[in-house]
Write a protein that holds these residues in place. Structure first.
Motif, PDB file in Angstrom:
ATOM      1  N   LYS A   2     -40.113 -46.873  11.853  1.00 27.11           N
ATOM      2  CA  LYS A   2     -40.867 -46.684  13.078  1.00 27.11           C
ATOM      3  C   LYS A   2     -40.779 -45.220  13.476  1.00 27.11           C
ATOM      4  O   LYS A   2     -39.700 -44.633  13.487  1.00 27.11           O
ATOM      5  CB  LYS A   2     -40.323 -47.581  14.186  1.00 27.11           C
ATOM      6  N   LEU A   3     -41.934 -44.646  13.822  1.00 28.21           N
ATOM      7  CA  LEU A   3     -42.009 -43.236  14.146  1.00 28.21           C
ATOM      8  C   LEU A   3     -42.636 -43.055  15.529  1.00 28.21           C
ATOM      9  O   LEU A   3     -43.505 -43.821  15.937  1.00 28.21           O
ATOM     10  CB  LEU A   3     -42.851 -42.486  13.110  1.00 28.21           C
ATOM     11  N   ALA A   4     -42.170 -42.027  16.229  1.00 30.58           N
ATOM     12  CA  ALA A   4     -42.721 -41.693  17.538  1.00 30.58           C
ATOM     13  C   ALA A   4     -42.749 -40.187  17.689  1.00 30.58           C
ATOM     14  O   ALA A   4     -42.098 -39.450  16.935  1.00 30.58           O
ATOM     15  CB  ALA A   4     -41.885 -42.324  18.653  1.00 30.58           C
ATOM     16  N   THR A   5     -43.498 -39.729  18.671  1.00 29.42           N
ATOM     17  CA  THR A   5     -43.570 -38.312  18.998  1.00 29.42           C
ATOM     18  C   THR A   5     -43.128 -38.122  20.437  1.00 29.42           C
ATOM     19  O   THR A   5     -43.717 -38.713  21.350  1.00 29.42           O
ATOM     20  CB  THR A   5     -44.999 -37.773  18.807  1.00 29.42           C
ATOM     21  N   LEU A   6     -42.077 -37.339  20.635  1.00 30.61           N
ATOM     22  CA  LEU A   6     -41.573 -37.080  21.975  1.00 30.61           C
ATOM     23  C   LEU A   6     -42.296 -35.884  22.586  1.00 30.61           C
ATOM     24  O   LEU A   6     -42.619 -34.910  21.900  1.00 30.61           O
ATOM     25  CB  LEU A   6     -40.069 -36.814  21.942  1.00 30.61           C
ATOM     26  N   LYS A   7     -42.534 -35.963  23.867  1.00 26.72           N
ATOM     27  CA  LYS A   7     -43.160 -34.860  24.581  1.00 26.72           C
ATOM     28  C   LYS A   7     -42.230 -33.646  24.587  1.00 26.72           C
ATOM     29  O   LYS A   7     -41.012 -33.780  24.744  1.00 26.72           O
ATOM     30  CB  LYS A   7     -43.462 -35.258  26.024  1.00 26.72           C
ATOM     31  N   ASP A   8     -42.814 -32.469  24.409  1.00 30.69           N
ATOM     32  CA  ASP A   8     -42.080 -31.224  24.598  1.00 30.69           C
ATOM     33  C   ASP A   8     -43.063 -30.168  25.092  1.00 30.69           C
ATOM     34  O   ASP A   8     -44.124 -30.515  25.608  1.00 30.69           O
ATOM     35  CB  ASP A   8     -41.315 -30.798  23.329  1.00 30.69           C
ATOM     36  N   SER A   9     -42.729 -28.909  24.958  1.00 34.60           N
ATOM     37  CA  SER A   9     -43.578 -27.850  25.498  1.00 34.60           C
ATOM     38  C   SER A   9     -44.779 -27.525  24.614  1.00 34.60           C
ATOM     39  O   SER A   9     -45.612 -26.693  24.976  1.00 34.60           O
ATOM     40  CB  SER A   9     -42.748 -26.576  25.711  1.00 34.60           C
ATOM     41  N   THR A  10     -44.898 -28.183  23.455  1.00 33.44           N
ATOM     42  CA  THR A  10     -46.008 -27.925  22.546  1.00 33.44           C
ATOM     43  C   THR A  10     -47.060 -29.023  22.664  1.00 33.44           C
ATOM     44  O   THR A  10     -46.805 -30.101  23.190  1.00 33.44           O
ATOM     45  CB  THR A  10     -45.530 -27.852  21.091  1.00 33.44           C
ATOM     46  N   ASP A  12     -48.271 -30.755  20.206  1.00 32.93           N
ATOM     47  CA  ASP A  12     -48.106 -31.810  19.202  1.00 32.93           C
ATOM     48  C   ASP A  12     -46.760 -32.516  19.264  1.00 32.93           C
ATOM     49  O   ASP A  12     -46.501 -33.410  18.460  1.00 32.93           O
ATOM     50  CB  ASP A  12     -48.322 -31.217  17.807  1.00 32.93           C
ATOM     51  N   GLY A  13     -45.891 -32.148  20.221  1.00 30.97           N
ATOM     52  CA  GLY A  13     -44.630 -32.836  20.384  1.00 30.97           C
ATOM     53  C   GLY A  13     -43.718 -32.699  19.186  1.00 30.97           C
ATOM     54  O   GLY A  13     -43.950 -31.891  18.289  1.00 30.97           O
ATOM     55  N   ARG A  14     -42.664 -33.517  19.159  1.00 35.19           N
ATOM     56  CA  ARG A  14     -41.730 -33.473  18.036  1.00 35.19           C
ATOM     57  C   ARG A  14     -41.478 -34.883  17.514  1.00 35.19           C
ATOM     58  O   ARG A  14     -41.291 -35.833  18.276  1.00 35.19           O
ATOM     59  CB  ARG A  14     -40.431 -32.781  18.417  1.00 35.19           C
ATOM     60  N   LEU A  15     -41.486 -35.002  16.216  1.00 31.61           N
ATOM     61  CA  LEU A  15     -41.362 -36.285  15.536  1.00 31.61           C
ATOM     62  C   LEU A  15     -39.933 -36.811  15.599  1.00 31.61           C
ATOM     63  O   LEU A  15     -38.973 -36.050  15.434  1.00 31.61           O
ATOM     64  CB  LEU A  15     -41.782 -36.118  14.065  1.00 31.61           C
ATOM     65  N   VAL A  16     -39.797 -38.118  15.814  1.00 29.36           N
ATOM     66  CA  VAL A  16     -38.501 -38.792  15.729  1.00 29.36           C
ATOM     67  C   VAL A  16     -38.677 -40.099  14.966  1.00 29.36           C
ATOM     68  O   VAL A  16     -39.763 -40.684  14.939  1.00 29.36           O
ATOM     69  CB  VAL A  16     -37.886 -39.086  17.112  1.00 29.36           C
ATOM     70  N   THR A  23     -34.594 -48.751  20.846  1.00 31.67           N
ATOM     71  CA  THR A  23     -33.634 -48.245  21.829  1.00 31.67           C
ATOM     72  C   THR A  23     -33.061 -46.877  21.465  1.00 31.67           C
ATOM     73  O   THR A  23     -32.550 -46.172  22.332  1.00 31.67           O
ATOM     74  CB  THR A  23     -32.456 -49.212  21.998  1.00 31.67           C
ATOM     75  N   ARG A  24     -33.131 -46.487  20.181  1.00 29.90           N
ATOM     76  CA  ARG A  24     -32.505 -45.243  19.733  1.00 29.90           C
ATOM     77  C   ARG A  24     -33.469 -44.485  18.828  1.00 29.90           C
ATOM     78  O   ARG A  24     -34.391 -45.070  18.263  1.00 29.90           O
ATOM     79  CB  ARG A  24     -31.206 -45.541  18.965  1.00 29.90           C
ATOM     80  N   CYS A  25     -33.229 -43.191  18.702  1.00 29.54           N
ATOM     81  CA  CYS A  25     -34.057 -42.389  17.809  1.00 29.54           C
ATOM     82  C   CYS A  25     -33.263 -41.218  17.265  1.00 29.54           C
ATOM     83  O   CYS A  25     -32.221 -40.843  17.820  1.00 29.54           O
ATOM     84  CB  CYS A  25     -35.304 -41.876  18.525  1.00 29.54           C
ATOM     85  N   SER A  26     -33.744 -40.654  16.176  1.00 35.43           N
ATOM     86  CA  SER A  26     -33.116 -39.483  15.557  1.00 35.43           C
ATOM     87  C   SER A  26     -34.134 -38.369  15.407  1.00 35.43           C
ATOM     88  O   SER A  26     -35.271 -38.605  14.981  1.00 35.43           O
ATOM     89  CB  SER A  26     -32.545 -39.829  14.177  1.00 35.43           C
ATOM     90  N   GLU A  27     -33.715 -37.162  15.746  1.00 37.87           N
ATOM     91  CA  GLU A  27     -34.555 -35.981  15.545  1.00 37.87           C
ATOM     92  C   GLU A  27     -34.667 -35.699  14.048  1.00 37.87           C
ATOM     93  O   GLU A  27     -33.692 -35.824  13.304  1.00 37.87           O
ATOM     94  CB  GLU A  27     -33.921 -34.774  16.237  1.00 37.87           C
ATOM     95  N   VAL A  28     -35.856 -35.317  13.596  1.00 40.90           N
ATOM     96  CA  VAL A  28     -36.065 -35.072  12.166  1.00 40.90           C
ATOM     97  C   VAL A  28     -36.821 -33.765  11.941  1.00 40.90           C
ATOM     98  O   VAL A  28     -37.552 -33.624  10.957  1.00 40.90           O
ATOM     99  CB  VAL A  28     -36.816 -36.256  11.499  1.00 40.90           C
ATOM    100  N   GLY A  29     -36.621 -32.798  12.837  1.00 39.73           N
ATOM    101  CA  GLY A  29     -37.318 -31.535  12.708  1.00 39.73           C
ATOM    102  C   GLY A  29     -37.015 -30.796  11.425  1.00 39.73           C
ATOM    103  O   GLY A  29     -37.828 -29.999  10.947  1.00 39.73           O
ATOM    104  N   THR A  63     -27.869 -40.468  16.863  1.00 41.98           N
ATOM    105  CA  THR A  63     -29.073 -40.891  17.581  1.00 41.98           C
ATOM    106  C   THR A  63     -29.049 -40.447  19.036  1.00 41.98           C
ATOM    107  O   THR A  63     -28.002 -40.131  19.596  1.00 41.98           O
ATOM    108  CB  THR A  63     -29.237 -42.429  17.543  1.00 41.98           C
ATOM    109  N   LEU A  64     -30.221 -40.461  19.610  1.00 43.73           N
ATOM    110  CA  LEU A  64     -30.428 -40.264  21.034  1.00 43.73           C
ATOM    111  C   LEU A  64     -31.002 -41.555  21.610  1.00 43.73           C
ATOM    112  O   LEU A  64     -31.562 -42.380  20.881  1.00 43.73           O
ATOM    113  CB  LEU A  64     -31.427 -39.131  21.290  1.00 43.73           C
ATOM    114  N   ARG A  65     -30.876 -41.742  22.904  1.00 45.27           N
ATOM    115  CA  ARG A  65     -31.517 -42.873  23.542  1.00 45.27           C
ATOM    116  C   ARG A  65     -33.030 -42.682  23.494  1.00 45.27           C
ATOM    117  O   ARG A  65     -33.531 -41.591  23.774  1.00 45.27           O
ATOM    118  CB  ARG A  65     -31.055 -42.978  24.994  1.00 45.27           C
ATOM    119  N   PHE A  66     -33.762 -43.711  23.094  1.00 50.13           N
ATOM    120  CA  PHE A  66     -35.224 -43.633  23.054  1.00 50.13           C
ATOM    121  C   PHE A  66     -35.796 -44.309  24.278  1.00 50.13           C
ATOM    122  O   PHE A  66     -35.491 -45.468  24.577  1.00 50.13           O
ATOM    123  CB  PHE A  66     -35.774 -44.303  21.798  1.00 50.13           C
ATOM    124  N   HIS A  67     -36.614 -43.567  25.019  1.00 48.25           N
ATOM    125  CA  HIS A  67     -37.315 -44.108  26.184  1.00 48.25           C
ATOM    126  C   HIS A  67     -38.812 -44.009  25.921  1.00 48.25           C
ATOM    127  O   HIS A  67     -39.329 -42.928  25.635  1.00 48.25           O
ATOM    128  CB  HIS A  67     -36.957 -43.329  27.445  1.00 48.25           C
TER     129      HIS A  67
END
Length: 341
Positions: A2-10, A12-16, A23-29, A63-67
């Motif tokens: 499962k993939l999501a894009t978190l909001k950031d200052s860009t 296109d966001g950042r993929l996780v 409930t959880r996610c990992s940064e994959v930059g 992981t980070l908490r995924f909201h």
């Protein structure tokens, strides 16, 4: 996975990578900063992302908490968004309500329009409109994100290009549609920005609910907290995603990151157009459909389109009752000027 894009200052966001329980996610930059970057090099990137997903489930991955409210649409913008109308029952009702015959070719040749893809709404962003008289409506659909597809690809090859599956609210302004169609040049003003589910999933995550081209689970739509629809996305889908993709690729190649929508999920039950949820039926995935049925049965619609303050929720659950994609949850708001997104 499962993939999501978190909001950031860009833009296109950042993929996780997101855990199965959302409930959880990992940064994959370090692998791919954005989903589009992952899709552009899918054969090399996907296996690495899959290892991250396995590590999350095993507890071996930080992981980070995924909201869900932190997520934008999986692709905040896309090179192409083409929406089909795979549920011909829906098309038939539309035409019947206005006394028009449906051409026989509609059962063999899909309808499709090209929507705006320069900026999608996040799944919890409001639906903004200047006037309730525009006829504000939701359209609950399933969509796929594909890899590169060659011009002239057949449906089998097209099915092999499906990378991710997600949900969509293809917002429609019904009051503007007739005049636009009368010009003979398709939708534009009547199709504002769409919103996609917080999470997109690889087809293998769907198990036997995915048959390669159709997703056989109910699409749950609620309006102002009340169940409005639970039509099964795998039933009455005249054209599967392979056929829709092949249709789009008939005269052009499609690039990785193209999104193809199913059109409004619609079921035809007991020889008729279906019944509202409160009457024991599967309900509807858009307001226009129940208005069509009311028009056919009584001569006039009685259910209003959405008004400012109304809230729509679109979700799909697996057979154990767990949310697969997270929820699209949007409130209709009045447009307040250029400063409002």
């Amino acid at each position: 996975m499962k993939l999501a894009t978190l909001k950031d200052s860009t833009r296109d966001g950042r993929l996780v990578v997101v855990s199965r329980d959302l409930t959880r996610c990992s940064e994959v930059g370090h692998i791919a900063r954005t989903l589009q970057a992952a899709l552009d090099d899918w054969e090399h990137v996907a296996p690495r992302l899959a290892l991250i997903a396995e590590g999350i489930e095993a507890g071996a991955q930080p992981t980070l908490r995924f909201h869900e409210h932190d997520a934008t649409s999986p692709l905040p913008r896309a090179y192409q968004w083409a929406d089909g109308s795979a549920y011909v029952n829906h098309v038939e009702l539309v035409r019947k309500a206005r006394g028009a015959e449906m051409p026989a070719s509609f059962w063999t040749d899909p309808l499709m329009y090209q929507g705006g893809s320069d900026a999608f709404l996040a799944p919890r962003d409001p639906i903004v409109a200047a006037d309730e008289a525009y006829g504000i409506d939701m359209e609950g659909e399933v969509a796929v994100i594909i890899g590169d597809v060659a011009m002239g690809a057949d449906p089998e090859a097209a099915r092999g290009a499906i990378r991710l599956v997600m949900l969509v609210n293809d917002v429609s302004l019904r009051g503007l549609i007739p005049d636009e169609l009368a010009k003979g040049f398709g939708f534009f003003q009547s199709k504002p920005a769409s919103a996609f589910s917080p999470v997109a999933v690889t087809p293998d995550e769907l198990g036997d609910a995915w048959d390669g081209g159709r997703l056989h689970l109910p699409l749950l739509v609620s309006l102002n907290g009340k169940p409005f629809g639970k039509a099964n996305a795998g039933i009455d889908m005249t054209f599967d995603f392979g056929q829709l993709i092949a249709h789009a690729a008939k005269t052009r190649s499609l690039t990785a990151g193209t999104i193809i929508g199913s059109g409004t999920v619609s079921n035809k039950r007991d020889g008729g157009p279906g019944r509202p949820v409160e009457d024991g039926g599967d309900g509807y995935s858009c307001i226009a459909e129940i208005r069509m049925i009311e028009t056919i049965e009584t001569g006039a619609p009685k259910t209003p389109f959405m008004r400012f303050g109304d809230q729509v929720r679109i979700e799909m659950k697996d057979r154990a009752g767990h949310s697969i994609f997270g929820a699209i949850e949007q409130t209709v708001e009045r447009y307040g000027g250029a400063g409002q997104q």
